[in-house]
Structure formats: C-alpha cells, structure tokens
Design a protein around this motif. Structure first.
Motif, PDB file in Angstrom:
ATOM      1  N   GLN A  92       8.323 -52.161  -0.187  1.00 40.91           N
ATOM      2  CA  GLN A  92       8.857 -53.173  -1.102  1.00 40.91           C
ATOM      3  C   GLN A  92       9.540 -54.312  -0.341  1.00 40.91           C
ATOM      4  OE1 GLN A  92       7.616 -53.030  -3.822  1.00 40.91           O
ATOM      5  NE2 GLN A  92       8.093 -51.271  -5.115  1.00 40.91           N
ATOM      6  N   PHE A  93      10.278 -53.991   0.707  1.00 43.12           N
ATOM      7  CA  PHE A  93      10.882 -55.050   1.522  1.00 43.12           C
ATOM      8  C   PHE A  93       9.784 -55.895   2.180  1.00 43.12           C
ATOM      9  CE2 PHE A  93      14.911 -52.399   1.961  1.00 43.12           C
ATOM     10  CZ  PHE A  93      15.702 -53.306   1.268  1.00 43.12           C
ATOM     11  N   SER A  94       8.757 -55.228   2.704  1.00 41.09           N
ATOM     12  CA  SER A  94       7.723 -55.927   3.474  1.00 41.09           C
ATOM     13  C   SER A  94       6.933 -56.913   2.628  1.00 41.09           C
ATOM     14  CB  SER A  94       6.781 -54.907   4.117  1.00 41.09           C
ATOM     15  OG  SER A  94       7.495 -54.075   5.016  1.00 41.09           O
ATOM     16  N   VAL A  95       6.600 -56.548   1.386  1.00 38.24           N
ATOM     17  CA  VAL A  95       5.809 -57.462   0.550  1.00 38.24           C
ATOM     18  C   VAL A  95       6.629 -58.665   0.111  1.00 38.24           C
ATOM     19  CG1 VAL A  95       4.254 -55.631  -0.248  1.00 38.24           C
ATOM     20  CG2 VAL A  95       6.273 -56.217  -1.627  1.00 38.24           C
ATOM     21  N   ASN A  96       7.943 -58.622   0.324  1.00 40.67           N
ATOM     22  CA  ASN A  96       8.809 -59.776   0.047  1.00 40.67           C
ATOM     23  C   ASN A  96       9.241 -60.487   1.333  1.00 40.67           C
ATOM     24  OD1 ASN A  96       9.633 -59.940  -3.000  1.00 40.67           O
ATOM     25  ND2 ASN A  96       9.561 -57.751  -2.518  1.00 40.67           N
ATOM     26  N   ASP A  97       8.591 -60.134   2.454  1.00 43.87           N
ATOM     27  CA  ASP A  97       8.897 -60.745   3.757  1.00 43.87           C
ATOM     28  C   ASP A  97      10.361 -60.577   4.144  1.00 43.87           C
ATOM     29  OD1 ASP A  97       6.241 -61.675   4.139  1.00 43.87           O
ATOM     30  OD2 ASP A  97       6.642 -63.396   2.851  1.00 43.87           O
ATOM     31  N   ILE A  98      10.928 -59.419   3.791  1.00 44.36           N
ATOM     32  CA  ILE A  98      12.295 -59.077   4.182  1.00 44.36           C
ATOM     33  C   ILE A  98      12.216 -58.121   5.363  1.00 44.36           C
ATOM     34  CG2 ILE A  98      14.449 -57.968   3.451  1.00 44.36           C
ATOM     35  CD1 ILE A  98      13.605 -58.667   0.545  1.00 44.36           C
ATOM     36  N   ASP A  99      13.008 -58.383   6.390  1.00 42.12           N
ATOM     37  CA  ASP A  99      13.035 -57.515   7.566  1.00 42.12           C
ATOM     38  C   ASP A  99      13.705 -56.191   7.188  1.00 42.12           C
ATOM     39  OD1 ASP A  99      13.211 -56.291  10.013  1.00 42.12           O
ATOM     40  OD2 ASP A  99      14.604 -57.745  10.899  1.00 42.12           O
ATOM     41  N   TYR A 100      12.897 -55.152   6.998  1.00 44.04           N
ATOM     42  CA  TYR A 100      13.465 -53.871   6.555  1.00 44.04           C
ATOM     43  C   TYR A 100      14.329 -53.228   7.628  1.00 44.04           C
ATOM     44  CZ  TYR A 100       9.703 -51.573   9.206  1.00 44.04           C
ATOM     45  OH  TYR A 100       8.862 -51.141  10.191  1.00 44.04           O
ATOM     46  N   GLU A 101      14.107 -53.597   8.900  1.00 50.27           N
ATOM     47  CA  GLU A 101      14.917 -53.015   9.968  1.00 50.27           C
ATOM     48  C   GLU A 101      16.353 -53.543   9.934  1.00 50.27           C
ATOM     49  OE1 GLU A 101      12.665 -53.782  13.500  1.00 50.27           O
ATOM     50  OE2 GLU A 101      11.526 -51.917  13.301  1.00 50.27           O
ATOM     51  N   VAL A 126      17.063 -38.968  -2.039  1.00 50.07           N
ATOM     52  CA  VAL A 126      16.773 -37.688  -1.392  1.00 50.07           C
ATOM     53  C   VAL A 126      15.274 -37.476  -1.137  1.00 50.07           C
ATOM     54  CG1 VAL A 126      16.523 -36.312  -3.496  1.00 50.07           C
ATOM     55  CG2 VAL A 126      17.464 -35.241  -1.418  1.00 50.07           C
ATOM     56  N   ALA A 127      14.419 -38.185  -1.857  1.00 45.19           N
ATOM     57  CA  ALA A 127      12.969 -37.993  -1.719  1.00 45.19           C
ATOM     58  C   ALA A 127      12.468 -38.575  -0.400  1.00 45.19           C
ATOM     59  CB  ALA A 127      12.241 -38.641  -2.888  1.00 45.19           C
ATOM     60  N   LYS A 128      11.715 -37.786   0.360  1.00 47.03           N
ATOM     61  CA  LYS A 128      11.228 -38.247   1.669  1.00 47.03           C
ATOM     62  C   LYS A 128      10.338 -39.476   1.550  1.00 47.03           C
ATOM     63  CE  LYS A 128      11.445 -33.877   4.258  1.00 47.03           C
ATOM     64  NZ  LYS A 128      12.209 -33.108   3.276  1.00 47.03           N
ATOM     65  N   ARG A 129       9.551 -39.537   0.480  1.00 47.90           N
ATOM     66  CA  ARG A 129       8.622 -40.662   0.341  1.00 47.90           C
ATOM     67  C   ARG A 129       9.352 -41.971   0.053  1.00 47.90           C
ATOM     68  NH1 ARG A 129       5.188 -39.765  -5.145  1.00 47.90           N
ATOM     69  NH2 ARG A 129       4.070 -41.468  -4.172  1.00 47.90           N
ATOM     70  N   SER A 130      10.641 -41.906  -0.284  1.00 41.86           N
ATOM     71  CA  SER A 130      11.376 -43.137  -0.597  1.00 41.86           C
ATOM     72  C   SER A 130      11.471 -44.057   0.610  1.00 41.86           C
ATOM     73  CB  SER A 130      12.778 -42.805  -1.117  1.00 41.86           C
ATOM     74  OG  SER A 130      13.570 -42.204  -0.104  1.00 41.86           O
ATOM     75  N   LEU A 131      11.464 -43.503   1.812  1.00 41.97           N
ATOM     76  CA  LEU A 131      11.555 -44.335   3.018  1.00 41.97           C
ATOM     77  C   LEU A 131      10.362 -45.274   3.122  1.00 41.97           C
ATOM     78  CD1 LEU A 131      12.848 -45.126   5.708  1.00 41.97           C
ATOM     79  CD2 LEU A 131      11.654 -43.183   6.762  1.00 41.97           C
ATOM     80  N   ALA A 132       9.153 -44.717   3.092  1.00 44.12           N
ATOM     81  CA  ALA A 132       7.949 -45.550   3.210  1.00 44.12           C
ATOM     82  C   ALA A 132       7.820 -46.504   2.026  1.00 44.12           C
ATOM     83  CB  ALA A 132       6.711 -44.667   3.309  1.00 44.12           C
ATOM     84  N   LYS A 133       8.165 -46.024   0.825  1.00 44.60           N
ATOM     85  CA  LYS A 133       8.048 -46.863  -0.371  1.00 44.60           C
ATOM     86  C   LYS A 133       9.022 -48.036  -0.320  1.00 44.60           C
ATOM     87  CE  LYS A 133       4.933 -44.523  -2.750  1.00 44.60           C
ATOM     88  NZ  LYS A 133       3.634 -45.108  -3.136  1.00 44.60           N
ATOM     89  N   THR A 134      10.229 -47.795   0.176  1.00 45.50           N
ATOM     90  CA  THR A 134      11.232 -48.864   0.261  1.00 45.50           C
ATOM     91  C   THR A 134      10.854 -49.869   1.341  1.00 45.50           C
ATOM     92  OG1 THR A 134      12.928 -47.319  -0.507  1.00 45.50           O
ATOM     93  CG2 THR A 134      13.696 -49.340   0.554  1.00 45.50           C
ATOM     94  N   ILE A 135      10.355 -49.385   2.467  1.00 46.72           N
ATOM     95  CA  ILE A 135       9.867 -50.288   3.508  1.00 46.72           C
ATOM     96  C   ILE A 135       8.758 -51.176   2.950  1.00 46.72           C
ATOM     97  CG2 ILE A 135       8.540 -50.360   5.667  1.00 46.72           C
ATOM     98  CD1 ILE A 135      10.149 -47.904   6.591  1.00 46.72           C
TER      99      ILE A 135
END
Length: 398
Positions: free
Chosen positions: A263-272, A252-261
C-alpha cells in the motif's frame, strides 16, 4: 421454481415488519413452522391471517431471514433483482461519475432492499458478498440480473457463511475476464491495492473512506502516528499522504507486513521510512509504555472479536481497557480515532465506553468529530441500528 410457504409472524413483530423493519427475528416465529430448506420464500402473515410481506428464509447472525417486498402482487424473479440493482446504481450516480474515487459500495443489503447481499465496485470489477445460504440460493437469478444491469470487467464473489448459517469466508471468480492483481483503485485521490481473489479480505475496508480522508486532510500533518490493528495499513497511507512525520503500523497477522509495504509502494511512499510491526497490539501497548513512546495521532479500530493464544478480546466488553492503554501513549492534545463495527451496540453505548476509559485514567477529553457509514452504505432511514459503524475523533486534553 423457488418454494413458497405461509409463515405466521407473532406480535409485536408483525407490527414491526408492517412498518418496514426488514429483519425477520427468530423470536418472531414458531421454529416448528420453519421450512427445511434455506432460500424458501416466506409469505408472512399476522395472527389475523393478513398479508405482511414476502421474505426469504436465510439464517445469519441477525435473524432467520429478510423481508423483500410488502407488495402482495410482486414476484421475486430476475426482474425484481434488476429493479433493485438499477435503483441502487441510480442512487450512486455521483460515485460512478467521480474519477477520484473508483471503489465504493453499489448495493448495501437491507439498505437497498435485499438483506444478506452486498455488492462492491472496484474500478470496473464487482464483488458480491453473500451472508447466508438462503440468499445464495438465488445466485443464478442475481448474477443474471447484475450482468444485465452493469458494465463489468469481471464479477467475483465471497461466501461469508457455512451450511449451518455460521460466518465463514471464501471467494471465487464468477464471470467476465479475470483481473490482474493487485488491482489499483482510487479513493479521494489516494491509491489502494486490492485483491479480489486472495482470501477473505480485499485489502481495504470501504466503509472507512470518510475517516481516512479526515485523517489526511485535518489530523495527520506533522504527527507521529500509530495505527493499531492496521491490517494493510490504509490509515497509515492516509496519514503519510497528509504529512505525518512518521507512521507506525501494528498488526499480529504475518501477511500484514507485505500488504502494508504494497500500500505504501503504490502511493510512492518510502515504506522503509515508516515503522511496520508484526506483533500483538496488546503486547505493543506494553512495549510502547516501557519505552515511553508517545503518539500525536492513534487509530484504534479493532475487530469486534479476536482470539490469541493468550487472550480473547471483544469490543463489547474490552474496549474501555483498550482505550485506557491508548490514552497512556497518546501525547497531550493528541487525537485518538476510536472506531468499532460491532453492530450489537449503538453510538450512545460506545461513547459510554469512551467516557469510562477517560474517567478511569483521570484524563480530560473532547470529542471533535463523529462518523457513521458513508452515503454509499445505505441504511433504512427509519432504522439507524443498521448503521453499524461508529467512529469518534477524541482529543486528549491532559
């Protein structure tokens, strides 16, 4: 110099403390005898005026203080803290020597001999968390001892209390060279971004390390995974790296979107290619049922207590209902990772919640794995109730 007062401990609490129980319960003392200042050292005596131990007065949700030593001749000074820190570090030598994991707990409160104080390591940076005004009164001594014991880039702190002993969150830089954030750490070869200077949380809960590894290694491959109360998506990262076809992260936290993106990005996972939803988990369950969504792997790790505009949630009373909602959207033979960090009940009670939910939904299940705190989160061997983490991997049979 820290004040010391004698404090009589009532039966049966005096026997309990003498056997090594570290927490001083508020019921163990006459409240009128308590000092006015938190941080006061307490010379604990039984009703025969025999020495039990030395503790400190510090109000937190578990009690009114902690025992520091049962040695009548031991002084609570910088040397005392150095000794405790050195022993804790020696006990974690395997972690310090593991290049695949560079974030772990160095000092775990009562498990390492000082209740109310924890210290975490993040790739050369240390974060000290204080859980009462009482232990915080020793901060100068603690920081001097820590600085003499470890090599550090910087030390940060989080004060998780207010002046009335209630829970709060605040963080601050203490000493060293300030870090550049996000700071990247390794966990069993996975990469996570952490922020030691950005509010209450760091970005990862270190006590779930073994659970994330299990998800990556044994449960994620070829699954459609749902991560509820997902925070920064750490479980989703583990699932994606373990071969999940897709992950869905809901918080529910709005900041979770940017934070999750992040975490995916630093592992070279396509967050899209992943699904990240900022919405109430309880609303998402209804959404998923309406759309007949089914998941092969569901992580259910709610906060112990949460309040929204529509409702109040407590794991102690609402976990069975949450599990029933989860069962409804879990595929046959799917895995539910049921987790709670609520310290007010043990594993036996938690399993009764699980059993209740499956019986109420007339669904058969099998428990396939269980986890508590990892080795770096040391707890007193004789008192497993301080092992607050309970994680159960459940297979939905039909």
């Amino acid at each position: 110099m820290t004040q010391t007062i004698a404090l009589q401990i009532q039966q049966p609490f005096s026997d309990q403390l003498r056997k090594g129980y570290p927490l001083i319960s508020k019921d163990a003392v006459n409240a009128k005898q308590l000092p006015t200042e938190q941080g006061t050292l307490l010379k604990l005596m039984d009703h025969h005026n025999r020495f039990i131990g030395t503790g400190y007065y510090g109000i937190q949700n578990k009690g009114i203080g902690w025992v520091l030593t049962t040695d009548a001749n031991e002084t609570i000074d910088k040397a005392f803290f150095i000794k405790k820190f050195k022993k804790a570090i020696d006990n974690r030598a395997a972690f310090f020597n593991n290049d695949n994991t560079t974030a772990f707990r160095v000092f775990n409160g009562e498990g390492d001999g000082i209740g109310g104080l924890t210290i975490d390591f993040f790739n050369g940076y240390y974060m000290v968390s204080w859980y009462s005004e009482g232990i915080y009164s020793f901060k100068e001594m603690v920081y001097e001892a820590l600085a003499e014991t470890v090599n550090y880039q910087a030390i940060y702190e989080k004060k998780r209390f207010d002046s009335k002993g209630q829970y709060m969150e605040q963080d601050d830089f203490v000493m060293g060279t300030p870090g550049e954030f996000p700071l990247l750490v390794k966990e069993n070869g996975m990469t996570y971004a952490v922020h030691l200077n950005d509010g209450a949380m760091t970005g990862i809960f270190l006590d779930q390390r073994e659970v994330r590894l299990a998800i990556r290694e044994r449960y994620a491959n070829s699954t459609n995974m749902l991560n509820t109360f997902s925070y920064t998506g750490a479980f989703s990262v583990a699932a994606a790296l373990g071969g999940a076809n897709k992950t869905t992260s809901v918080d529910v936290a709005k900041r979770s979107l940017a934070k999750t993106i992040e975490q995916f990005s630093v592992n070279d996972i396509d967050y899209e290619a992943q699904d990240i939803k900022v919405m109430d988990v309880f609303h998402y369950f209804k959404y998923a049922q309406r759309h007949a969504l089914q998941f092969d792997l569901v992580v259910l790790d709610p906060p112990s207590f949460a309040r929204t505009k529509q409702m109040t949630f407590s794991t102690a009373k609402d976990y069975p209902k949450l599990l029933k909602d989860t069962i409804a959207i879990t595929a046959k033979n799917g895995i539910i990772v049921a987790s709670t960090n609520n310290a007010s009940f043990g594993m036996k009670k938690f399993k009764s919640f699980i059993d209740q939910a499956f019986k109420d939904t007339r669904t058969r299940y099998k428990i396939v794995e269980e986890y508590g705190l990892p080795k770096d989160f040391r707890v007193p061997r004789e008192y497993p109730e301080f092992n607050y983490l309970k994680v159960v991997f459940i297979q939905k049979i039909d």
